[in-house]
Design an enzyme around this catalytic site. Sequence first.
Site, PDB file in Angstrom:
ATOM      1  CG  HIS A 153      -0.181   0.124   2.542  1.00 36.79           C
ATOM      2  ND1 HIS A 153       0.173  -0.976   3.289  1.00 36.79           N
ATOM      3  CD2 HIS A 153       0.300   1.200   3.236  1.00 36.79           C
ATOM      4  CE1 HIS A 153       0.816  -0.588   4.377  1.00 36.79           C
ATOM      5  NE2 HIS A 153       0.916   0.727   4.380  1.00 36.79           N
ATOM      6  CG  HIS A 199      -3.705   0.451   4.905  1.00 32.63           C
ATOM      7  ND1 HIS A 199      -3.271  -0.738   5.405  1.00 32.63           N
ATOM      8  CD2 HIS A 199      -2.746   1.355   5.219  1.00 32.63           C
ATOM      9  CE1 HIS A 199      -2.114  -0.563   5.993  1.00 32.63           C
ATOM     10  NE2 HIS A 199      -1.757   0.685   5.892  1.00 32.63           N
ATOM     11  CG  HIS A 214       4.513   4.757   4.373  1.00 36.18           C
ATOM     12  ND1 HIS A 214       3.790   5.392   5.355  1.00 36.18           N
ATOM     13  CD2 HIS A 214       3.909   3.541   4.227  1.00 36.18           C
ATOM     14  CE1 HIS A 214       2.811   4.615   5.777  1.00 36.18           C
ATOM     15  NE2 HIS A 214       2.849   3.474   5.123  1.00 36.18           N
ATOM     16  CG  HIS A 246       1.100   1.361  12.313  1.00 32.94           C
ATOM     17  ND1 HIS A 246       1.794   2.539  12.483  1.00 32.94           N
ATOM     18  CD2 HIS A 246       1.575   0.825  11.165  1.00 32.94           C
ATOM     19  CE1 HIS A 246       2.646   2.691  11.481  1.00 32.94           C
ATOM     20  NE2 HIS A 246       2.547   1.659  10.678  1.00 32.94           N
ATOM     21  CE1 TYR A 255       5.403   3.710   8.171  1.00 34.10           C
ATOM     22  CE2 TYR A 255       5.383   5.134  10.088  1.00 34.10           C
ATOM     23  CZ  TYR A 255       4.714   4.475   9.087  1.00 34.10           C
ATOM     24  OH  TYR A 255       3.354   4.585   9.002  1.00 34.10           O
ATOM     25  CD  GLU A 265       4.165   0.413   7.194  1.00 39.17           C
ATOM     26  OE1 GLU A 265       3.364   0.522   6.238  1.00 39.17           O
ATOM     27  OE2 GLU A 265       3.825   0.540   8.375  1.00 39.17           O
TER      28      GLU A 265
END
Lengths: 307, 107
Positions: A153, A199, A214, A246, A255, A265
């Site tokens: 993503h 996501h 990112h 997260h 990251y 990431e």
Amino acid sequence: MKKGVMRPGHVQIRVLDIEEAVKHYTDLMGLIETDRDEQGRVYLKAWTEVDKFSVVLVEADEPGCDFMGFKVVDEAALVQLEKDLVAYGLDVEQIPEGELKDCGRRVRFTVPSGHAFELYADKLYTGKWGVTEVNPEAWPRGLSGMKAVRFDHCLFYGPELAAVYDIFVNVLGFHLAEQVLDPEGTRIAQFLTVSMKEHDIAFIHHEEKGKFHHASFYLETWEDVLRAADLISMTDTSIDIGPTRHGLTHGKTIYFFDPSGNRNEVFCGGDYTYPDHKPVTWQAEQLGKAIFYHDRQLNERFLTVLT
Amino acid sequence: MAVFHVINRTTGDRFRCDEGQSVLKAMELVGKKCVPVGCRGGGCGFCKIRVVEGEFRCGKMSKAHCPPEALDKGEVLACRIYPRTDLMIECMPQPAAPLAEQTKTKP
Ligand code: FES
Ligand SMILES: [Fe+2]
């Protein structure tokens, strides 16, 4: 409701020095170089991906992201989506077949946050790298570094999240999996998906248009994330934060930056979603915990260091 | 190998910087925080400083944050400059809005 957008397909990332970048994305992250073109662009893929490339690196004066592309199920869906985008009032640009090597025609449009996206139906199917199609082994030998599994993503920063939501959900058929709401109920972060992943693309509100936060790559396990962190130290690569978790998506993550300052990431885990799931909501007052679940506070870099 | 000294005249910090080392890296190695640390790759503009005295070599920097006009004024990215002499630097005002404003959506 599904409109035929299938999955993230590619991202074109601008870098200041192409060879330095190739070394980062291959040696360190474990992507595989699959081609180069006359413009000097370099094509890369992660080993489990079936199409020829998912990352395109291009040398430029200014790092950042040129566009992200989504693969749609077939040409008929592409024709329909293109009509829907035009009917919505967006300008669409036709990118001819072959402009990216071995990729079919692409339909490009820019959303009000300032980011360019593309839809396409065809790309050369090369199969998973290093394993056979029939009776495949568990994984290929000869992968480098972090052995990234797939391009997963992107997170973009920009304004007009409501308009972007409208396009992604109502025109492209994405589903809102997670969001951050401020006390007035305004959405300041939106995590959108066409799959079971939390996501396929995410946006965070930011005044300046078109910023790139990112590009993210999937790893299998927490152990792999720790190993990625070790490799970041061994290569003296610029780290941002992690390994950590997260709150949003609950993914386990690290990251870091490519040599031109674009954030990368690698992550594992994370929640799943189905279209009947209500969006997971985080309150803006809890943004620190939403982003970095353990520290429970944002580092300033998360909101301001962008390309 | 030559060793240079960098003085930040805004904050009064002084630190050593080895030949071939970026000013930002040298600062981080001694644990100082007088220049903001972002991507460390010349991409984000977070570490922008002004060099008021001294010679240095530049690595590749984003044109968005370091256009030629800025370079002429000594405005550079600390992560992408390598001293050739001792340097006197100063902080640049941060263009980024404070955290609260960053996250607000216009109604
Ligand atoms: S830290 Fe990003 S440009 Fe120097
Ligand atoms: Fe991410």
